[in-house]
Design a protein around this motif. Sequence first.
Motif, PDB file in Angstrom:
ATOM      1  N   ASN A 156       0.811  -1.217   0.000  1.00 30.88           N
ATOM      2  CA  ASN A 156       0.000   0.000   0.000  1.00 30.88           C
ATOM      3  C   ASN A 156       0.851   1.276   0.000  1.00 30.88           C
ATOM      4  O   ASN A 156       0.327   2.369  -0.168  1.00 30.88           O
ATOM      5  CB  ASN A 156      -0.978   0.003   1.177  1.00 30.88           C
ATOM      6  CG  ASN A 156      -0.288   0.069   2.522  1.00 30.88           C
ATOM      7  OD1 ASN A 156       0.852  -0.357   2.682  1.00 30.88           O
ATOM      8  ND2 ASN A 156      -0.986   0.581   3.510  1.00 30.88           N
ATOM      9  N   LYS A 157       2.157   1.139   0.163  1.00 27.33           N
ATOM     10  CA  LYS A 157       3.056   2.303   0.135  1.00 27.33           C
ATOM     11  C   LYS A 157       3.913   2.322  -1.135  1.00 27.33           C
ATOM     12  O   LYS A 157       4.793   3.163  -1.287  1.00 27.33           O
ATOM     13  CB  LYS A 157       3.946   2.277   1.367  1.00 27.33           C
ATOM     14  CG  LYS A 157       3.143   2.272   2.664  1.00 27.33           C
ATOM     15  CD  LYS A 157       3.676   3.245   3.638  1.00 27.33           C
ATOM     16  CE  LYS A 157       2.917   3.439   4.899  1.00 27.33           C
ATOM     17  NZ  LYS A 157       2.090   2.511   5.471  1.00 27.33           N
ATOM     18  N   ALA A 158       3.657   1.401  -2.050  1.00 29.29           N
ATOM     19  CA  ALA A 158       4.491   1.263  -3.243  1.00 29.29           C
ATOM     20  C   ALA A 158       4.486   2.518  -4.118  1.00 29.29           C
ATOM     21  O   ALA A 158       5.534   2.968  -4.577  1.00 29.29           O
ATOM     22  CB  ALA A 158       4.057   0.050  -4.055  1.00 29.29           C
ATOM     23  N   LYS A 159       3.320   3.079  -4.360  1.00 29.04           N
ATOM     24  CA  LYS A 159       3.241   4.246  -5.244  1.00 29.04           C
ATOM     25  C   LYS A 159       4.020   5.421  -4.649  1.00 29.04           C
ATOM     26  O   LYS A 159       4.760   6.106  -5.366  1.00 29.04           O
ATOM     27  CB  LYS A 159       1.785   4.630  -5.495  1.00 29.04           C
ATOM     28  CG  LYS A 159       1.621   5.647  -6.598  1.00 29.04           C
ATOM     29  CD  LYS A 159       0.179   5.792  -7.015  1.00 29.04           C
ATOM     30  CE  LYS A 159       0.045   6.559  -8.298  1.00 29.04           C
ATOM     31  NZ  LYS A 159      -1.321   6.550  -8.807  1.00 29.04           N
ATOM     32  N   LYS A 160       3.858   5.664  -3.362  1.00 32.08           N
ATOM     33  CA  LYS A 160       4.603   6.746  -2.709  1.00 32.08           C
ATOM     34  C   LYS A 160       6.101   6.456  -2.756  1.00 32.08           C
ATOM     35  O   LYS A 160       6.907   7.358  -2.976  1.00 32.08           O
ATOM     36  CB  LYS A 160       4.122   6.926  -1.269  1.00 32.08           C
ATOM     37  CG  LYS A 160       4.708   8.141  -0.595  1.00 32.08           C
ATOM     38  CD  LYS A 160       4.264   9.412  -1.295  1.00 32.08           C
ATOM     39  CE  LYS A 160       4.686  10.647  -0.570  1.00 32.08           C
ATOM     40  NZ  LYS A 160       4.345  11.860  -1.316  1.00 32.08           N
ATOM     41  N   ALA A 161       6.482   5.197  -2.576  1.00 34.69           N
ATOM     42  CA  ALA A 161       7.900   4.821  -2.633  1.00 34.69           C
ATOM     43  C   ALA A 161       8.492   5.143  -4.007  1.00 34.69           C
ATOM     44  O   ALA A 161       9.614   5.637  -4.097  1.00 34.69           O
ATOM     45  CB  ALA A 161       8.072   3.347  -2.297  1.00 34.69           C
ATOM     46  N   LEU A 162       7.729   4.887  -5.057  1.00 33.45           N
ATOM     47  CA  LEU A 162       8.224   5.183  -6.396  1.00 33.45           C
ATOM     48  C   LEU A 162       8.409   6.681  -6.617  1.00 33.45           C
ATOM     49  O   LEU A 162       9.253   7.085  -7.410  1.00 33.45           O
ATOM     50  CB  LEU A 162       7.284   4.618  -7.465  1.00 33.45           C
ATOM     51  CG  LEU A 162       7.765   3.301  -8.057  1.00 33.45           C
ATOM     52  CD1 LEU A 162       7.522   2.145  -7.144  1.00 33.45           C
ATOM     53  CD2 LEU A 162       7.161   3.084  -9.396  1.00 33.45           C
ATOM     54  N   GLN A 163       7.651   7.479  -5.921  1.00 35.07           N
ATOM     55  CA  GLN A 163       7.787   8.927  -6.064  1.00 35.07           C
ATOM     56  C   GLN A 163       9.030   9.456  -5.346  1.00 35.07           C
ATOM     57  O   GLN A 163       9.548  10.502  -5.712  1.00 35.07           O
ATOM     58  CB  GLN A 163       6.533   9.619  -5.527  1.00 35.07           C
ATOM     59  CG  GLN A 163       5.300   9.311  -6.344  1.00 35.07           C
ATOM     60  CD  GLN A 163       4.016   9.781  -5.675  1.00 35.07           C
ATOM     61  OE1 GLN A 163       3.945   9.926  -4.464  1.00 35.07           O
ATOM     62  NE2 GLN A 163       2.985   9.988  -6.481  1.00 35.07           N
ATOM     63  N   ILE A 164       9.511   8.734  -4.334  1.00 36.58           N
ATOM     64  CA  ILE A 164      10.618   9.210  -3.504  1.00 36.58           C
ATOM     65  C   ILE A 164      11.944   8.548  -3.842  1.00 36.58           C
ATOM     66  O   ILE A 164      12.971   9.212  -3.963  1.00 36.58           O
ATOM     67  CB  ILE A 164      10.313   8.949  -2.008  1.00 36.58           C
ATOM     68  CG1 ILE A 164       9.015   9.610  -1.585  1.00 36.58           C
ATOM     69  CG2 ILE A 164      11.470   9.418  -1.124  1.00 36.58           C
ATOM     70  CD1 ILE A 164       8.526   9.152  -0.232  1.00 36.58           C
ATOM     71  N   PHE A 165      11.935   7.226  -3.981  1.00 38.21           N
ATOM     72  CA  PHE A 165      13.168   6.446  -4.060  1.00 38.21           C
ATOM     73  C   PHE A 165      13.650   6.241  -5.488  1.00 38.21           C
ATOM     74  O   PHE A 165      12.898   6.360  -6.450  1.00 38.21           O
ATOM     75  CB  PHE A 165      12.962   5.079  -3.385  1.00 38.21           C
ATOM     76  CG  PHE A 165      12.764   5.183  -1.903  1.00 38.21           C
ATOM     77  CD1 PHE A 165      13.833   5.329  -1.044  1.00 38.21           C
ATOM     78  CD2 PHE A 165      11.481   5.145  -1.361  1.00 38.21           C
ATOM     79  CE1 PHE A 165      13.649   5.438   0.326  1.00 38.21           C
ATOM     80  CE2 PHE A 165      11.282   5.254   0.011  1.00 38.21           C
ATOM     81  CZ  PHE A 165      12.374   5.399   0.847  1.00 38.21           C
ATOM     82  N   HIS A 166      14.936   5.888  -5.580  1.00 36.93           N
ATOM     83  CA  HIS A 166      15.569   5.535  -6.842  1.00 36.93           C
ATOM     84  C   HIS A 166      15.877   4.035  -6.897  1.00 36.93           C
ATOM     85  O   HIS A 166      15.971   3.459  -7.977  1.00 36.93           O
ATOM     86  CB  HIS A 166      16.865   6.328  -7.018  1.00 36.93           C
ATOM     87  CG  HIS A 166      16.645   7.805  -6.960  1.00 36.93           C
ATOM     88  ND1 HIS A 166      16.693   8.524  -5.774  1.00 36.93           N
ATOM     89  CD2 HIS A 166      16.337   8.689  -7.930  1.00 36.93           C
ATOM     90  CE1 HIS A 166      16.430   9.795  -6.037  1.00 36.93           C
ATOM     91  NE2 HIS A 166      16.209   9.925  -7.332  1.00 36.93           N
TER      92      HIS A 166
END
Length: 178
Positions: A44-54
């Motif tokens: 459930n945090k995958a989309k936010k992770a893609l916005q932040i992480f490389h």
Amino acid sequence: MPLVLNGNIHFGENKVQEADSKWTEVLEKKPQIRLHMIGKLQSNKAKKALQIFHYIHSLDSKKLADILSKCENELNKKLSYFIQVNVGNESQKSGILPNEIDQFYTYCSREKNLNIIGLMAIPPNDGNEDKHFQFLYEANASLGLKELSIGMSADYLIALKHSPTFLRIGSSIFGPRS
């Protein structure tokens, strides 16, 4: 952040929300910084992770691969991934089992078009860390992967014998988490 000011560009975080609050402003000022998600990534945090992480060092299931692939398409963004392997077959740890590496790699890279760059593991604290790191090194090489994420503060000296490209030694640098 003294490390940022002294030119370090790679940083790891265990939690998506913590990374978001700590790094959003820094990344705007220093876009050359590369953030690594090194903790367990909840779907459930995958989309936010893609916005932040490389980089994500904890790709550990088909469900997560499916979600990450979908989010990459929605955001038109590609990340680099490490497949997390549960080298000790420990029930309390995430990761795919050693005998699933080839099949999971094929699924992620070919079917889901994820950029798999290496393997990652947190070995059991059983005195056989050297054996576990060697296994992961060989599995990584057999897939032709160039990056290897092994070694943490307690075992990085053992990991160094197996050519890691990423060490996760935060507590040795920053101290224990509060």
